[in-house]
Design a protein around this motif. Structure first.
Motif, short mmCIF file in Angstrom:
data_model
loop_
_atom_site.label_atom_id
_atom_site.label_comp_id
_atom_site.label_asym_id
_atom_site.label_seq_id
_atom_site.Cartn_x
_atom_site.Cartn_y
_atom_site.Cartn_z
N ARG A 218 0.83 -1.21 0.00
CA ARG A 218 0.00 0.00 0.00
C ARG A 218 0.86 1.26 0.00
N CYS A 220 2.32 2.98 2.72
CA CYS A 220 2.28 3.94 3.82
C CYS A 220 3.72 4.28 4.22
N CYS A 223 5.35 3.10 7.74
CA CYS A 223 5.21 1.71 8.17
C CYS A 223 6.44 0.88 7.82
N ASP A 262 -1.72 -7.00 5.87
CA ASP A 262 -2.85 -6.34 5.21
C ASP A 262 -3.95 -7.37 4.99
N ARG A 289 -8.15 -2.52 6.96
CA ARG A 289 -7.88 -1.34 6.14
C ARG A 289 -9.21 -0.71 5.76
N GLU A 314 -5.31 7.64 11.28
CA GLU A 314 -3.98 8.20 11.49
C GLU A 314 -4.00 9.69 11.83
N ARG A 320 -2.85 12.71 6.03
CA ARG A 320 -2.96 11.38 5.42
C ARG A 320 -2.29 11.36 4.05
N ASN A 324 0.88 9.05 2.65
CA ASN A 324 0.50 8.22 1.49
C ASN A 324 -0.63 7.26 1.85
N LYS A 325 -1.56 7.78 2.64
CA LYS A 325 -2.74 7.00 3.03
C LYS A 325 -3.98 7.86 2.75
N ILE A 327 -7.15 8.34 2.46
CA ILE A 327 -8.51 7.89 2.74
C ILE A 327 -9.34 9.11 3.14
N TRP A 503 -1.18 2.94 -5.01
CA TRP A 503 -0.86 1.56 -4.71
C TRP A 503 -0.34 0.87 -5.96
#
Length: 519
Positions: A218, A220, A223, A262, A289, A314, A320, A324-325, A327, A503
């Protein structure tokens, strides 16, 4: 009293090698770790090896009450940096010298593995003879065979250097991973504790641990596991059903805990959960997720007995994007409403102290948390966990600082403005030490040794100022986890600009290098 089912009992006098698999944390944590079960089952499948378990705070095995000093190889699973101190405590309690330079050929051979060992073994390099870099079942057979061929493994340590996935301090290493998850080691005869004592009940309760997938792509940027264990690899659906059925016969457990970096991103997650439900299993999962949650998936999980879902917004939308998340708030609210409609609870994870974050971001996050908390009228239906961001090796944020004074100010603001909310905030001092242990070099070993002896207070740790920049030669440079340093630098710059990297499994390969680990 603790009674266990499926414990392996061998006559240690009739094997060639005794192996102590040590978990430097409490029993409850150890038995919640699929990796711990894998090593135990994998090694005991060999007739010439007897693997026994040792968990903190003890230095004797659960199987035979043997001391660590009685074993040929003592291995530590390093899942959390804070456990480094416990490693030294366990060795010292067993009267084994903690530093490799002080041990003799009569002492056990000390090795370590796990995510912390794979990412940055330098802080523990003064205490460990050999590190496993990557996934243990690809490496351990060759390590043990080599060990048994040598007269004095400590003096002949160079004999291990040609094994992929092995790091001997002051040398280089390449990560080794399982390429096909159907060929991975899936422990069927898992140990089941039989007790009502909460100290010994694993995190998922009476559940069989099912390894759905490893790795995550993904992207992030914070992480570590999502970076070092790339690429994502999945166990086939039929294989998972067979493992679950066999596991139930050997353990008597009707509850399945889905394990993976994941899980909800598993390509056939709804089919998997539906199939397990049809086979009369209950299902649980450590986290989900957000963008992978659908009405149908949540309905299946609810019918199987799941009462709480755990998701990680987060921070606010702007941050976010930095992570790189990407949402959107609407999706988070939608998933929470799905859960509340089924009378399920929601646990939410947030980070504070992120790159580019300012007090305006913190103010917006507080208001956002308040709005999410109001979404359910049921008391304690929403639980909030806030953790400080900690830079990790081999991630795009490995060059970031941990600003203790700035975080302390933000902590005060959060505590003052998030009253009357079911809130848990991680200890800041412990997080700062974790930061040092994560991105420090070999000299940090002296700090670890002094601290475990209780001769070092936090104010001494606070004096350490680690500030790597893009031009520094990083301590973990000799650990090749597969991702190219240039890719991480590009991602870091994109983060500072608030740019998103989609992604890769959906938008195409970015040539990060991770897939080169596959044959």
């Amino acid at each position: 009293m603790l009674v266990e089912q499926n414990v392996v009992i061998k006559d240690f006098r009739k094997v060639d090698l005794r192996f102590a698999s040590c978990y430097p944390n409490l029993y409850k944590a150890a038995m919640s770790s699929l990796g711990f079960h894998i090593i135990y089952d994998f090694l005991n499948s060999r007739e010439d090896v007897y693997c026994e378990r040792v968990v903190y705070p003890y230095s004797e095995s659960l199987e035979s009450n043997s001391k660590l000093s009685d074993f040929d190889i003592v291995s530590f699973s390093l899942q959390y940096e804070q456990d480094y101190f416990n490693v030294l405590k366990m060795l010292s309690k067993a009267k084994i010298e903690v530093k490799t330079e002080n041990r003799t050929s009569d002492d056990p051979f000390i090795i370590a593995g796990g995510p912390c060992a794979s990412s940055n073994p330098l802080p523990m390099s003064k205490f460990i003879d050999l590190f496993i870099i990557g996934e243990a079942e690809t490496v351990l057979d060759e390590v043990l065979d080599t060990y048994m061929e040598l007269d004095d493994p400590k003096k002949e340590i160079d004999a291990f250097l040609d094994i992929k996935g092995v790091y001997v301090p002051d040398n280089t290493a390449k990560m080794a991973i399982v390429e096909d998850m159907d060929d991975a080691w899936h422990p069927i005869r898992q140990i089941v504790p039989k007790t009502d004592d909460k100290r010994f009940i694993p995190a998922f309760g009476d559940a069989f641990l099912l390894g759905v997938s490893r790795g995550c792509t993904r992207g992030c940027r914070f992480c570590m596991a999502g970076c070092i264990y790339r690429p994502r690899r999945e166990t086939s659906l039929n294989k998972l059903f067979k493992i679950a059925e066999k596991g139930r016969k050997l353990t008597g457990l009707n509850k399945i805990a889905l394990i993976g970096a994941d899980v909800s991103g598993y390509s056939k997650i709804e089919e998997l959960c539906e199939g397990l439900l049809e086979r009369e299993f209950k299902i649980t999962s450590p986290s989900m997720r957000i963008e992978a949650v659908t009405e149908n998936l949540l309905d299946i999980l609810h019918r199987s007995g799941l009462k709480t879902i755990t998701i990680a917004p987060e921070s606010t939308w702007n941050l976010r994007k930095v992570l790189n998340k990407p949402i959107e708030d609407e999706k988070i609210s939608e998933v929470m409403q799905m859960a509340f409609k089924r009378k399920m609870n929601v646990k939410l994870y947030f980070l504070v102290g992120l790159p580019t974050e300012n007090m305006q971001d913190i103010h917006e996050m507080v208001e956002y948390i308040k709005s999410l908390n109001k979404m359910s009228k049921r008391k304690n239906a929403v639980r909030i966990s806030i953790n400080p961001f900690i830079p990790k090796p081999h991630t795009p944020f490995q060059w970031e600082k941990f600003n203790f004074s700035d975080l302390r100010f933000k902590y005060d603001y959060l505590n003052e403005n998030l009253k009357n909310i079911n809130l848990k905030i991680e200890d800041l001092k412990g997080a700062f030490i974790q930061h040092i242990l994560s991105v420090g070099d070999a000299e940090i070993g002296d700090m670890i040794e002094k601290t475990y002896k209780k001769k070092l207070k936090f104010k001494e740790w606070e004096k350490i100022n680690i500030n790597w920049n893009l031009n520094n030669e990083l301590p973990w440079k000799n650990i090749d986890i597969g991702i190219k340093p240039e890719f991480l630098k590009q991602e870091y710059q994109k983060a500072l600009n608030g740019d998103i990297t989609p992604w890769c499994e959906t938008f195409g390969c970015y040539k990060c290098g991770a897939c080169d680990k596959l044959g």
